[in-house]
Scaffold this active site. Structure first.
Site, PDB file in Angstrom:
ATOM      1  CG  ASP A   1     -55.182   2.705  15.087  1.00 25.30           C
ATOM      2  OD1 ASP A   1     -56.333   2.345  15.400  1.00 25.30           O
ATOM      3  OD2 ASP A   1     -54.946   3.651  14.316  1.00 25.30           O
TER       4      ASP A   1
ATOM      5  CG  ASN B   1     -17.135 -22.326  43.540  1.00 23.65           C
ATOM      6  OD1 ASN B   1     -17.315 -23.540  43.615  1.00 23.65           O
ATOM      7  ND2 ASN B   1     -16.973 -21.703  42.379  1.00 23.65           N
TER       8      ASN B   1
ATOM      9  CD  GLU C   1     -14.444 -13.802  35.411  1.00 27.27           C
ATOM     10  OE1 GLU C   1     -14.240 -14.978  35.106  1.00 27.27           O
ATOM     11  OE2 GLU C   1     -14.770 -13.438  36.565  1.00 27.27           O
TER      12      GLU C   1
ATOM     13  CG  ASP D   1     -14.838 -17.181  33.036  1.00 29.96           C
ATOM     14  OD1 ASP D   1     -15.860 -17.486  33.692  1.00 29.96           O
ATOM     15  OD2 ASP D   1     -14.012 -16.339  33.430  1.00 29.96           O
TER      16      ASP D   1
ATOM     17  CG  ASP E   1     -48.790   3.534  11.181  1.00 34.69           C
ATOM     18  OD1 ASP E   1     -49.705   4.072  11.832  1.00 34.69           O
ATOM     19  OD2 ASP E   1     -48.998   2.852  10.160  1.00 34.69           O
TER      20      ASP E   1
END
Length: 884
Positions: A354, A684, A312, A713, A616
């Site tokens: 370039d 887990n 999350e 978290d 550019d």
């Protein structure tokens, strides 16, 4: 009272049918205004040839709003929050909080709500701050346009253009609004952004003979988002912002933004985790329900487990990393226009550029003006000066160098006509009244000038060019090219004063007068920058319109190895397979047209490269859009800056190299969190499944699982501020979901080994198996369950929190690589809280009991053993699968 001719914009909140009717009315009105005479159109818009007054322009801007498209408008606070709350990850948490509250588990509901607040709140605050910062930085590179106000030409931001403005356009200009041409000369516009047509379209100020069916068919109208390839014009602004043709498409375009490789990777990872979570929760729910016979408890436990398996914090982690990267890059003179481009910049493995301004100093100096024999010639200088002085298009470095070299009196000359530069002819001409004639003076690439000449001049003598001497004419040019000079040809033709209108067909039968030679010295920093890019695994390929001799000389001077030079003529006609092979083999590509540059970039991408393009100029816009990352510079033309994802405040490969490395550091920290989350969740899964089946009670209470996840978290929020090892950013980083899956499979189950060891410790050593004794009082049985759950809670939290120090680096943790102080502080704080909770005043509320002192010795041993084993497996994994 509304200003005449200025109609309100169609806002996004309008009902679709009403908005559609207004859009159709606006289209018809636009076509009508383009068929009126110039005087009528100016009158209807309440303006004149002197333009609007400053006060009137300000009033109209307040009335119609800024000249911006809808996708650039900010979401309101509520819209932003609503969009974040609709995320599948957040919706899942909200459902769990609601169910928890409904079945009376207020503590679980509060903890899950806190997790939503942490995830959504942090990402919201960081996103807002970073977007504001990037927007402020972006104003430094915002495109501008020239308008006539109060009778004077002045530059304003495109967002400040209003209906009724008179805009002045030339090669390289972005069309700043939907406009009707008032005057135009050899005016060509690229409408590829609207129509997909790559060839420029000629536009004139001539009124259409009859109104067309749609505005795109108008030859005297130009549209917002298109750009000028050649010529000059003045135009009247009719529509701005969302009223423009491009604005009508903007909302749909914003919704259909193509996913980048990074976006796809994050999405696939998120859904992988969520699919795993759904299967896992279903199994846990069934196992707990069938074995414990308490289906409400099984539901709450299953939902709590789902929280632990859901990444999350991923949206917050992405936002924080990208925001930090954008601000860090800005300090290094790299402005990020689109945040996702940061990761793409870090993944670049081929950089196309370039040579001018990157390998050279972008300081062009006129060194020689010679006739075809190499002798100094004042006539060549005079004609070159007149050409640069009287051309009205975009003055480039060449023109400025000529005008700075001398200060000639041109008061006796008058501009008669002009044939602007384009990339097909590669030359430009002016016609001036000079010494009693109309003289066409042509300047351009030597080969293109030769193709127009039938005679050559030495001093005052003119001779015909015959085939036998044509090769000899190139000798002086080749000599100059080998010495590193860029050479342009100068030719002319005299016409009578009766002829006042000229076309490109008049660029024929010219007299070759001589050459002007320029020198752009190599950049002192270029060699070092190329070495660093090579060391970082980035190939540099030079794509230029210049010739091979000059380009090779510059490349040699800066230490860029050149094994193969490919010319534009060699690329012409190649099949896709041949082109794919040639772009890999060539390091330098010369004499390229804008289309060929784009084809080289596209071919490299098809070959599997992540391509950055640095440009550019006007001719670079298609390639900037074709590349994975378009990079321009603050001094570039507007169309290049608009097409770019990244804008450099300094045109330097060293600056770009720093930006690439910062992009890699951002990506590396994102991957740290993803590796942590995926491996931890995978481990887990085995622990919870086994414990749910083997134990006669829940291995952890739902509220304890949620508390564990909240603390974990929080510890991970410091990852964006972590250091990144040099080895991790030594080569381009790309999103590889297969690598993440493999890492998850090999590292994840290690945590389960020590979870099961903790189960055994609590069950046998601390005698929680006495729970099975039917004679044991209920109070003691509950105490044993609480002891078991507290023991696993602490071990689980400590091991998964501290293991970030192992996973974050390929080196030996703490000795070979140390985490940043924010990450160290966050992890130690969470470990401290986790260790304190069983002894805290809230322990009973969370179902914890104090742990015996000997437990801590065991846990310390588990942590050391877990860290050691994880490090060994990690080292083996990286050597075998990721070459580390």
């Amino acid at each position: 009272m509304a200003t005449p001719g200025v109609r309100p914009l169609v806002r996004g909140a309008e009902k679709p049918a009403a908005a559609g009717r207004m859009a159709n009315d606006g289209e018809r009105d636009f076509i009508r205004l383009c068929t009126l005479t110039t005087a009528q159109a100016l009158e209807e818009l309440g303006t004149g040839w002197a333009g609007l007054s400053a006060e009137e322009a300000e009033h109209r801007l307040a009335q119609v709003g800024p000249n911006e498209l809808s996708q650039r408008r900010k979401l309101t606070l509520l819209q932003d929050l609503w969009q974040r709350l609709r995320s599948p990850l957040v919706v899942q948490l909200l459902v769990i909080a609601t169910v928890s509250a409904f079945i009376g588990e207020a503590k679980s509901a509060v903890i899950v709500s806190a997790m939503v607040l942490l995830s959504v709140g942090l990402s919201f605050v960081l996103d807002r701050r970073s977007n504001q910062a990037v927007e402020n930085l972006g104003k430094r590179v915002q495109s501008r346009t020239t308008v006539i106000r109060d009778g004077v030409e002045q530059e304003v931001r495109i967002s400040a253009v209003v209906p009724g403005d008179i805009v002045v356009l030339h090669a390289g200009s972005i069309i700043p609004a939907d406009v009707r041409l008032l005057a135009a000369k050899d005016f060509f516009v690229s409408e590829s952004a609207l129509t997909g047509e790559s060839l420029p379209v000629e536009k004139t100020a001539q009124l259409p003979s009859q109104p067309p069916a749609q505005s795109l068919e108008l030859t005297n109208a130009c549209f917002f988002g298109t750009w000028v390839t050649s010529g000059t014009a003045q135009a009247l602004v009719l529509r701005t912002g969302e009223q423009t043709l491009f604005g009508a498409l903007s909302q749909r375009l914003a919704q259909q933004r193509p996913e980048t490789d990074f976006d796809q990777g994050v999405r696939s990872f998120t859904w992988l985790m969520m699919r795993t979570m759904v299967v896992m929760v279903a199994l846990v729910f069934l196992i707990v329900g069938l074995t414990k016979q308490n289906w409400v408890e099984a539901l709450l436990f299953g939902l709590s487990v789902s929280v632990g398996l859901t990444p999350e914090m991923l949206p917050m982690m992405l936002t924080a990393n990208l925001a930090k990267g954008a601000l860090s890059m800005a300090r290094k003179k790299v402005i990020v226009k689109r945040l996702p481009a940061i990761q793409n910049l870090g993944a670049v493995d081929v950089l196309c550029t370039d040579k001018t301004g990157t390998l050279t100093q972008d300081r062009v100096v006129l060194e020689k003006h010679v006739d075809i024999l190499g002798n100094p010639s004042e006539a060549v200088l005079n004609y070159a000066y007149l050409n640069s002085m009287f051309q009205t298009g975009l003055r480039n470095l060449i023109d400025r160098a000529i005008l700075e070299y001398a200060d000639l009196d041109t008061s006796q000359c008058r501009l008669v006509d002009e044939l602007p530069f384009d990339f097909q002819r590669r030359r430009m001409s002016v016609v001036v009244e000079y010494e009693g004639d109309h003289v066409l003076i042509c300047k351009g690439a030597v080969e293109e000038i030769y193709s127009c000449c039938s005679r050559y001049q030495i001093e005052d003598e003119v001779f015909p060019i015959v085939e036998a001497i044509r090769a000899d004419l190139f000798e002086e040019v080749e000599k100059l090219n080998r010495d590193g000079f860029r050479v342009l040809g100068i030719a002319y033709r005299e016409f009578s004063r009766d002829k006042t209108t000229f076309t490109v067909q008049d660029e024929s039968d010219l007299i070759l007068l001589g050459y002007i030679a320029f020198f752009d010295p190599p950049k002192d920093s270029a060699a070092e920058a190329l070495r660093l890019l090579r060391q970082a695994g980035v190939q540099v390929k030079v794509l230029t319109g210049d010739n091979a001799l000059v380009t090779e000389k510059v490349c040699r001077d800066v230490g860029l190895p050149v094994e193969r030079v490919v010319s534009g003529s060699q690329l012409a006609g190649l099949s896709q397979e041949e082109l794919a092979r040639v772009v890999e083999q060539g390091q330098v590509f010369v004499k390229l047209t804008p289309t060929q540059k784009e084809e080289v970039v596209a071919a490299l991408r098809r070959n599997g490269h992540v391509v950055g393009f640095l440009g550019d100029g006007i001719n670079d816009a298609p390639s900037l859009r074709a590349a994975d990352v378009g990079i321009s510079v603050d001094s570039g033309v507007d169309v290049a800056k608009e097409a770019a994802d990244i804008v450099l405040l300094e045109k330097s490969l060293l600056v770009l190299e720093e930006g690439i490395m910062e992009g890699r550091r951002v990506f590396a920290n994102i991957i740290k969190y993803i590796r942590m989350g995926s491996s931890s969740n995978f481990g887990n899964m085995f622990s919870v499944l086994g414990a749910s089946y083997l134990l006669p009670f829940l291995p952890m209470k739902p509220v304890q699982i949620l508390t564990n996840n909240l603390l974990y978290d929080f510890s991970q929020t410091a990852i964006p501020a972590d250091r990144v090892d040099e080895e991790q950013v030594a080569k381009p980083l790309r999103w590889k979901v297969d690598n993440i899956k493999r890492f998850m499979v090999f590292i994840g189950p290690i945590s389960s080994i020590f979870d099961y060891a903790t189960f055994a410790l609590m069950w046998f050593f601390f005698n929680c198996r006495a729970f099975l004794d039917p004679a044991l009082p209920e109070e003691q049985r509950a105490s044993l369950v609480a002891l078991f759950q507290t023991g696993w809670f602490v071990e689980s939290l400590l091991t998964q929190t501290l293991i970030v120090h192992i996973i974050r680096s390929r080196k030996v943790p703490f000795f070979g690589s140390r985490a940043s102080w924010p990450l160290v502080t966050a992890t130690l704080l969470v470990v401290g809280i986790g260790a304190f909770l069983p002894y805290s005043p809230v322990a009973s509320q969370l179902g914890f009991v104090p742990l015996p002192w000997v437990y801590w010795l065991w846990v310390f041993g588990f942590i050391v053993a877990y860290a050691t084993l994880t490090h060994l497996v990690k080292v083996w994994y990286f050597k075998k699968f990721e070459g580390g």
